[in-house]
Design an enzyme around this catalytic site. Structure first.
Site, PDB file in Angstrom:
ATOM      1  CG  PHE A   1      -1.911   1.124   1.150  1.00 22.64           C
ATOM      2  CD1 PHE A   1      -3.059   0.969   0.471  1.00 22.64           C
ATOM      3  CD2 PHE A   1      -1.927   2.396   1.753  1.00 22.64           C
ATOM      4  CE1 PHE A   1      -4.025   1.978   0.381  1.00 22.64           C
ATOM      5  CE2 PHE A   1      -2.721   3.276   1.935  1.00 22.64           C
ATOM      6  CZ  PHE A   1      -3.719   3.049   1.209  1.00 22.64           C
TER       7      PHE A   1
ATOM      8  CG  ASP B   1       0.485  -2.689   6.705  1.00 22.43           C
ATOM      9  OD1 ASP B   1      -0.314  -3.171   7.141  1.00 22.43           O
ATOM     10  OD2 ASP B   1       0.583  -1.466   6.198  1.00 22.43           O
TER      11      ASP B   1
ATOM     12  CE1 TYR C   1      -8.799   2.354   7.461  1.00 19.62           C
ATOM     13  CE2 TYR C   1      -7.777   3.676   9.265  1.00 19.62           C
ATOM     14  CZ  TYR C   1      -7.937   3.152   7.741  1.00 19.62           C
ATOM     15  OH  TYR C   1      -6.750   3.587   7.247  1.00 19.62           O
ATOM     16  CE  LYS C   2      -7.362  -1.472   5.342  1.00 20.59           C
ATOM     17  NZ  LYS C   2      -8.078  -0.240   4.301  1.00 20.59           N
TER      18      LYS C   2
ATOM     19  NE  ARG D   1      -9.965  -3.123  -1.982  1.00 17.69           N
ATOM     20  CZ  ARG D   1      -9.566  -2.410  -0.836  1.00 17.69           C
ATOM     21  NH1 ARG D   1      -8.109  -2.679  -0.681  1.00 17.69           N
ATOM     22  NH2 ARG D   1     -10.081  -1.536  -0.370  1.00 17.69           N
TER      23      ARG D   1
END
Lengths: 398, 398
Positions: free
Chosen positions: A129, A198, A223-224, A372
């Site tokens: 990312f 990560d 937050y995922k 996605r």
């Protein structure tokens, strides 16, 4: 029974047998299909009431007194200890606060300093990312290191006597590929370097095993799959064996051994608190703490099993519903290499995703050509997977 | 009429004539006296409803779509533009996000880089809030500079050809002393260095005039006089003339020119967004945005006038109510040197403050011997000041 009816019938049976299915009631959802929990998790029902209490009573009525009496001050470590079992860490090694990017900076600079003199190279997952790469570049610049991007599979062969730190994603945000955390960790450590994982796209979706595999440092967002809310604070894991020598580049007053001593000289706190920086963001932190309540009694093995079953079933439904040649999965077929999402390469992916969203199937688009779809085992079911694939087929056929 | 009755009568008249007095209704307060708004501002009544809407509708129902449609993505700049007039900045120069400590790091490293080669010294206010000193030390270490602590009054004479950056507090957190922002700024700039002002204890309490006085960079928290809530995000001001060359040490994906391009190479955004780092903390950010609504139509000149009148009156009441020799003000008597608090040196200050709080007068204690009373002009009145001094006298007499 048509093939479609057969898939739908199997979906219904799988949902009926799903021991995690009852958790869906703990989230606010509607009659659409939400496959973007890998970007922003759905709202846990416990959060609004708790946050209203934090605002109206703790802040509104008790104001400054709440720092002590409501436990605001210790929330970063307390919330970290709620995340710990989800990533295979014993208590006392995780602290919550700041954004993921800021934690990448703390972790990578901290790792370089722990590695010691004579090591001046940072390796980074080349498909990471972007923020990880940008921050790693800054960390390299500010510690006198060079940054070398590499495919994660090449890291074990590349880590050597000059390597200080390695930053790698557990699951690739775009393809959904799961990287070999045990193998890469072992290789990096054998080379005398430190690894920073990560966990943004793995924590809450599959077992991580930080302690078991001897990971040095890790960071992740909340937050995922952890459903902490938009921009909720991230976390930092520093393995207990490194805590005493961890030397943060952001030694704010919250990481001082005696924060209210207000002394001019910095003396780092012991333990996870050393990873703190400034005053913690209490509203978001306590919303996250409430959100983490849904994990009580949840087996991560069951989560992983359902996640793989969901993505397998979705891929099967895509093969059935979507005409040949329109989409191609870039997510690995092998379970050992798959996270909890399916990424499909597709022409006009941005337009296709807009059409899906308009029809109640929410995934996301990642440039240049990726659809996605994230599968959150706590609230996505098999009928959702079948419907998403069916609507995708309808959209593509026009 | 006794002297006490005379003070109380004057307080009532001053409150009746106070044009800002009506703003108190916009805050949740009780029948105590809250003089700790310089640590955590009171809850604005607009916040709970707005935050419930953010959580239940924007996050709960619209989920990921809210990043665009509810304006989450642009909240850091939008909220910065609400703070801008309160600190005398034109729009487009302030961005909200991260803690104060993290913003000190961005600002000090950024200032050193803007100063250019050949300058390797950072000056810091020696009586600064500790986090500024700790972070400045880290910034110095990571940029190859030395750090020199100095009394703010000595900075103009000390800034020279080696000076890269100067970090100084506008109002000292402990004594309440207001430092000479125009004079220090001019002297630092004349020496070819850049100044970073910490506005934590001045923004919202008095006019700052960042643009007017040619300040280079500034940072501040939002949970004191700006009432953003516990740990609400801080802000960074980079003067427009520096934005194009501002080189952040924390170049997260949110500060990229094209964040969703997801490109491996970093290209900084233009404008205030260059000071962003990671995903902004939306719940706290939007609570702050709602809290800032109370400032509509408020004159900062009126705020400053009331603030000085309140602290003058409180000191007069202290002289009347507290037996001689028990407390000594360490806050300057001169208006030009006073922020919006009164700090009294007092034996057993921690015990005295506990007793005050137990009797409904909430200030705070700062080690080793300071009673700190903050006067927030938006919701503290003259009767509050008289009562606080009277209760202090009663506590000290035992």
């Amino acid at each position: 029974m048509s093939d479609t009816e057969s898939l739908q019938s199997r979906a219904a049976a799988l949902d009926a047998a799903d021991e995690l299915g009852k958790l869906r009631e703990q989230f606010v959802l509607d009659d659409g299909v939400y496959l973007d929990g890998n970007s922003l998790g759905a709202l846990p029902r416990a959060v609004p009431g708790r946050l209203a209490d934090v605002v109206e009573r703790e802040w509104g009525q008790r104001r400054i007194c709440s720092w002590d009496e409501a436990g605001w001050w210790t929330a970063p470590e307390r919330t970290g200890d709620l995340i710990a079992p989800l990533v295979g860490a014993a208590a006392g090694q995780i602290v919550v606060g700041d954004s993921t990017s800021v934690n990448v900076f703390k972790a990578v600079v901290g790792a370089v300093r722990l590695a010691g003199d004579g090591r001046d190279e940072i390796l980074v997952d080349e498909s990471t990312f972007p923020t990880d790469g940008y921050i790693a570049e800054s960390a390299a610049r500010m510690t006198g290191c060079t940054l070398r991007p590499l495919a994660p599979a090449d890291i074990p062969g590349a880590a050597g006597p000059r390597t200080a730190a390695v930053l790698v994603n557990h699951v690739d945000y775009r393809t959904g590929r799961l990287h070999d955390l045990p193998g890469i960790t072992a290789a990096v450590r054998a080379a005398g370097a430190l690894v920073v994982w990560d966990l943004c796209h793995s924590a809450g979706a599959l077992p991580v095993g930080l302690d078991e595999h001897g990971v040095d440092l890790a960071i992740g967002c909340t937050y995922k799959y952890l459903n902490g809310g938009p921009g909720s604070p991230a976390y930092l894991y520093v393995a207990a064996r490194h805590q005493g020598a961890f030397d943060s580049p952001l030694p704010g007053w919250n990481s001082h051994a005696e924060p209210f001593g207000m002394r001019p000289g910095f003396e780092p706190a012991d333990g996870a608190a050393r990873g703190r920086v400034g005053t913690p963001d209490i509203l978001s932190m306590l919303a996250l703490e409430a959100a983490l309540g849904v994990w009580g009694g949840v087996s991560l093995a069951a989560v992983r099993e359902k996640s793989l079953a969901l993505t397998d079933f979705f891929l099967e439904c895509v093969r059935h519903h979507v005409p040949d040649g329109h989409v191609e999965s870039v997510t690995p077929a092998a379970h050992a290499e798959r996270g909890s999402q399916v990424a499909l390469r597709c022409a006009d992916a941005a337009t296709v995703m807009d059409a899906l969203i308009a029809r109640g199937v929410v995934g996301d688009y990642r440039a240049p050509d990726i659809l996605r779809f994230g599968f959150t085992p706590l609230y996505v079911g098999f009928a959702d997977a079948e419907r998403a694939a069916r609507v995708l087929g309808e959209v593509i056929r026009g």
